[in-house]
Motif scaffolding. Structure first.
Motif, PDB file in Angstrom:
ATOM      1  N   LYS A  25       2.420   1.782  -3.282  1.00  0.00           N
ATOM      2  CA  LYS A  25       1.438   2.553  -3.921  1.00  0.00           C
ATOM      3  C   LYS A  25       1.590   3.802  -3.777  1.00  0.00           C
ATOM      4  CE  LYS A  25      -3.292   3.243  -5.431  1.00  0.00           C
ATOM      5  NZ  LYS A  25      -4.443   1.689  -5.156  1.00  0.00           N
ATOM      6  N   GLU A  26       1.395   4.170  -2.757  1.00  0.00           N
ATOM      7  CA  GLU A  26       1.473   5.641  -2.061  1.00  0.00           C
ATOM      8  C   GLU A  26       2.785   6.504  -2.154  1.00  0.00           C
ATOM      9  OE1 GLU A  26      -1.692   7.820  -1.193  1.00  0.00           O
ATOM     10  OE2 GLU A  26      -2.602   5.484  -1.548  1.00  0.00           O
TER      11      GLU A  26
ATOM     12  N   ARG B  78       1.009  -1.228   0.136  1.00  0.00           N
ATOM     13  CA  ARG B  78       0.106   0.055  -0.165  1.00  0.00           C
ATOM     14  C   ARG B  78       0.502   1.433   0.095  1.00  0.00           C
ATOM     15  NH1 ARG B  78      -3.136  -3.162   3.386  1.00  0.00           N
ATOM     16  NH2 ARG B  78      -2.357  -2.656   5.366  1.00  0.00           N
TER      17      ARG B  78
ATOM     18  N   GLU C 187       5.005   6.202  -5.438  1.00  0.00           N
ATOM     19  CA  GLU C 187       4.420   5.743  -6.309  1.00  0.00           C
ATOM     20  C   GLU C 187       4.049   6.958  -7.444  1.00  0.00           C
ATOM     21  OE1 GLU C 187       3.113   3.343  -9.248  1.00  0.00           O
ATOM     22  OE2 GLU C 187       4.828   1.813  -8.705  1.00  0.00           O
ATOM     23  N   LYS C 188       2.071   7.198  -6.332  1.00  0.00           N
ATOM     24  CA  LYS C 188       1.690   8.533  -6.589  1.00  0.00           C
ATOM     25  C   LYS C 188       2.060   9.974  -6.643  1.00  0.00           C
ATOM     26  CE  LYS C 188      -2.707   6.230  -5.435  1.00  0.00           C
ATOM     27  NZ  LYS C 188      -4.200   6.567  -3.854  1.00  0.00           N
TER      28      LYS C 188
END
Length: 139
Positions: free
Chosen positions: A66-67, A63, A69-70
């Motif tokens: 993913k954050e 998770r 990458e954002k």
């Protein structure tokens, strides 16, 4: 682990360019980056491989991945990412603490796809390999 550099970063004993943190996971910039924004995501709990850590912690690691990458998309604006984990010395794991590499990729950056890292084609049929793997799940 007492002498693990990533445990020391997670515990605040060593400085890092921290970019994201939760209760159990921290993300920071790699000190030897392969690209602008090259980041590492680590669990604060020591473990060398995915199989040594609890499923909930691994889920949190991804998770956070993913954050990050954002965040990199909004700030660095890369064309793509290579995301990977090296587990064990034979794979190139230099620090024996699980870490996810997030490497921003740019057109014509000279990099290769992750599947080009190894060239060790199997000597036996993939159906035989699949059978061995399925049998291992029965134990």
């Amino acid at each position: 682990m007492e002498d693990c550099i990533f445990c020391k970063i997670a515990n605040g004993e060593l400085e890092s360019e921290k970019i994201y943190e939760t209760e159990n996971v921290i993300a920071f910039l790699d000190i030897n980056p392969k690209a602008p924004g090259h980041s590492l995501v680590i669990p604060k709990k020591h473990g060398k491989t995915l199989t040594e850590l609890e499923d909930e912690l691994i889920a949190e690691v991804f998770r956070v991945t993913k954050e990050v990458e954002k965040l990199l998309n909004r700030s660095i604006k890369p064309d793509a990412f290579t995301v990977g984990i090296n587990e064990g010395e034979a794979s190139g794991q230099e620090i024996p603490h699980l870490h996810v590499n997030i490497i921003p990729r740019f057109e014509d950056d000279g990099g290769v796809p992750i599947q080009a890292v190894v060239n060790n084609s199997p000597k036996e049929e993939i159906s035989n390999i699949a059978s061995k793997i399925r049998k291992a799940s029965e134990k």
